[in-house]
Write a protein that holds these residues in place. Structure first.
Motif, PDB file in Angstrom:
ATOM      1  N   ASP A 173      16.713  -4.548  15.010  1.00 24.43           N
ATOM      2  CA  ASP A 173      15.870  -3.583  15.714  1.00 24.43           C
ATOM      3  C   ASP A 173      16.388  -3.162  17.087  1.00 24.43           C
ATOM      4  OD1 ASP A 173      15.283  -6.103  16.995  1.00 24.43           O
ATOM      5  OD2 ASP A 173      13.484  -5.156  17.820  1.00 24.43           O
ATOM      6  N   TYR A 188      19.946  -2.035   7.890  1.00 24.28           N
ATOM      7  CA  TYR A 188      18.616  -1.446   7.990  1.00 24.28           C
ATOM      8  C   TYR A 188      18.058  -1.670   9.395  1.00 24.28           C
ATOM      9  CZ  TYR A 188      18.669  -1.425   2.877  1.00 24.28           C
ATOM     10  OH  TYR A 188      18.998  -1.217   1.558  1.00 24.28           O
ATOM     11  N   ALA A 191      11.265   0.218  11.704  1.00 26.73           N
ATOM     12  CA  ALA A 191      10.764   1.440  12.333  1.00 26.73           C
ATOM     13  C   ALA A 191      10.581   1.300  13.836  1.00 26.73           C
ATOM     14  CB  ALA A 191       9.446   1.850  11.679  1.00 26.73           C
ATOM     15  N   ASN A 192      10.407   0.075  14.329  1.00 31.55           N
ATOM     16  CA  ASN A 192      10.257  -0.152  15.768  1.00 31.55           C
ATOM     17  C   ASN A 192      11.593  -0.290  16.491  1.00 31.55           C
ATOM     18  OD1 ASN A 192       9.876  -2.692  14.057  1.00 31.55           O
ATOM     19  ND2 ASN A 192      10.514  -3.604  15.992  1.00 31.55           N
ATOM     20  N   ALA A 198      18.759   2.461  15.589  1.00 30.93           N
ATOM     21  CA  ALA A 198      18.383   3.422  14.552  1.00 30.93           C
ATOM     22  C   ALA A 198      19.559   4.324  14.179  1.00 30.93           C
ATOM     23  CB  ALA A 198      17.197   4.254  15.023  1.00 30.93           C
ATOM     24  N   VAL A 204      16.872   3.790   8.221  1.00 29.69           N
ATOM     25  CA  VAL A 204      15.774   3.482   9.136  1.00 29.69           C
ATOM     26  C   VAL A 204      14.499   3.394   8.298  1.00 29.69           C
ATOM     27  CG1 VAL A 204      14.440   4.207  11.139  1.00 29.69           C
ATOM     28  CG2 VAL A 204      16.903   4.642  11.057  1.00 29.69           C
ATOM     29  N   LEU A 205      13.854   2.260   8.354  1.00 30.79           N
ATOM     30  CA  LEU A 205      12.710   1.995   7.502  1.00 30.79           C
ATOM     31  C   LEU A 205      11.438   2.674   8.021  1.00 30.79           C
ATOM     32  CD1 LEU A 205      13.470  -1.800   7.123  1.00 30.79           C
ATOM     33  CD2 LEU A 205      13.765  -0.067   5.342  1.00 30.79           C
ATOM     34  N   GLU A 206      10.493   2.891   7.125  1.00 33.61           N
ATOM     35  CA  GLU A 206       9.198   3.432   7.519  1.00 33.61           C
ATOM     36  C   GLU A 206       8.294   2.337   8.084  1.00 33.61           C
ATOM     37  OE1 GLU A 206       7.422   5.437   4.245  1.00 33.61           O
ATOM     38  OE2 GLU A 206       8.991   6.984   4.123  1.00 33.61           O
ATOM     39  N   GLN A 207       8.534   1.083   7.676  1.00 23.01           N
ATOM     40  CA  GLN A 207       7.699  -0.022   8.121  1.00 23.01           C
ATOM     41  C   GLN A 207       8.303  -0.688   9.351  1.00 23.01           C
ATOM     42  OE1 GLN A 207       9.163   0.238   5.078  1.00 23.01           O
ATOM     43  NE2 GLN A 207       7.812  -0.493   3.436  1.00 23.01           N
ATOM     44  N   SER A 208       7.437  -1.225  10.202  1.00 22.44           N
ATOM     45  CA  SER A 208       7.857  -1.854  11.442  1.00 22.44           C
ATOM     46  C   SER A 208       7.883  -3.371  11.326  1.00 22.44           C
ATOM     47  CB  SER A 208       6.898  -1.474  12.584  1.00 22.44           C
ATOM     48  OG  SER A 208       6.888  -0.086  12.793  1.00 22.44           O
ATOM     49  N   GLU A 211       7.164  -6.385   8.416  1.00 19.86           N
ATOM     50  CA  GLU A 211       6.815  -5.627   7.207  1.00 19.86           C
ATOM     51  C   GLU A 211       8.028  -4.870   6.685  1.00 19.86           C
ATOM     52  OE1 GLU A 211       4.210  -5.675   5.364  1.00 19.86           O
ATOM     53  OE2 GLU A 211       2.824  -6.774   6.645  1.00 19.86           O
ATOM     54  N   GLY A 212       8.806  -4.286   7.594  1.00 18.97           N
ATOM     55  CA  GLY A 212      10.002  -3.577   7.167  1.00 18.97           C
ATOM     56  C   GLY A 212      11.035  -4.508   6.571  1.00 18.97           C
TER      57      GLY A 212
END
Length: 224
Positions: A173, A188, A191-192, A198, A204-208, A211-212
């Motif tokens: 991240d 990967y 999202a955060n 990124a 780049v995942l939709e989940q943060s 969870e991602g």
């Protein structure tokens, strides 16, 4: 077959409140490939995490400053220079920002971490005078030797594990994960993630947060 993993901790294996997502205590011990924990935290943190998860202790700590795999510990970075930066920063009237106990740096062996609410400009100037650089991980300013990175640490661990670094799937991240993304075969950013992470990631995942990461692991299991 699932691929080997290289996972950041903060912001990647954690919930938004900075606690480790307890689901990893079930998912990772059952992962049928090496798992490397790669973090900016000091060495004891990822070692203890692996211990309590019943994982083989494959660790890249202090942003690549110290590496553990197959019971071999390798130190990189100029610890003496980092201590001189800390001293000079304090003499200039600033503080590292962690309080009297300074648990953030107490066990740090190869670099220095400064709280992000402390002045960055003077820190960068003092670090440069001692031949070091500053990296902002989103959690702290890390003063470290140039060229010492998580990606370099992953190469060392992969060599000890008789694996090609490109076999690894990396999830992270922060800016300090960029070098890992460049070494791993698949990367990967949750999202955060910050802007640099990124841009460097394949996806780049939709989940943060956790969870991602857990979503990626679930997808890798399905593919395997």
């Amino acid at each position: 077959m699932v691929p080997p993993l290289v996972l950041d901790i903060d912001g990647t294996m954690t919930l938004p409140d900075d606690s480790i997502d307890p689901r990893f205590f079930e998912v990772l011990p059952a992962w049928d490939a090496p798992v490397v924990v790669a973090t900016g935290k000091s060495f004891p943190y990822p070692v203890a995490l692996c211990h309590f998860m019943y994982l083989e202790q494959n660790v890249v700590a202090e942003n690549g400053g110290i590496v553990l795999a197959r019971e071999q510990v390798t130190k990189n970075g100029d610890a003496a220079a980092a201590r001189r930066v800390a001293e000079a920063y304090r003499e200039a009237g600033y503080d590292l920002g962690w309080g009297p106990a300074d648990l953030t740096n107490r066990w740090r062996e190869t670099e220095l971490a400064v709280a992000r609410d402390q002045p960055l400009g003077p820190l960068e100037e003092i670090a440069a005078e001692h031949g070091l650089e500053v990296v902002d991980t989103g959690y702290a300013y890390h003063v470290k030797s140039p060229g010492v990175e998580k990606g370099r640490g992953l190469k060392s661990v992969a060599r000890l594990l008789d694996r090609d670094p490109e076999e690894f799937v990396a999830i992270g991240d922060s800016e300090n994960d960029v070098s890992t993304f460049g070494v791993a075969g698949e990367s990967y950013a949750v999202a955060n993630a910050d802007a640099k992470a990124a841009r460097a990631a394949d996806v780049v995942l939709e989940q943060s947060y956790s969870e991602g990461t857990l979503a990626v692991l679930d997808d890798l299991r399905r593919r395997g």
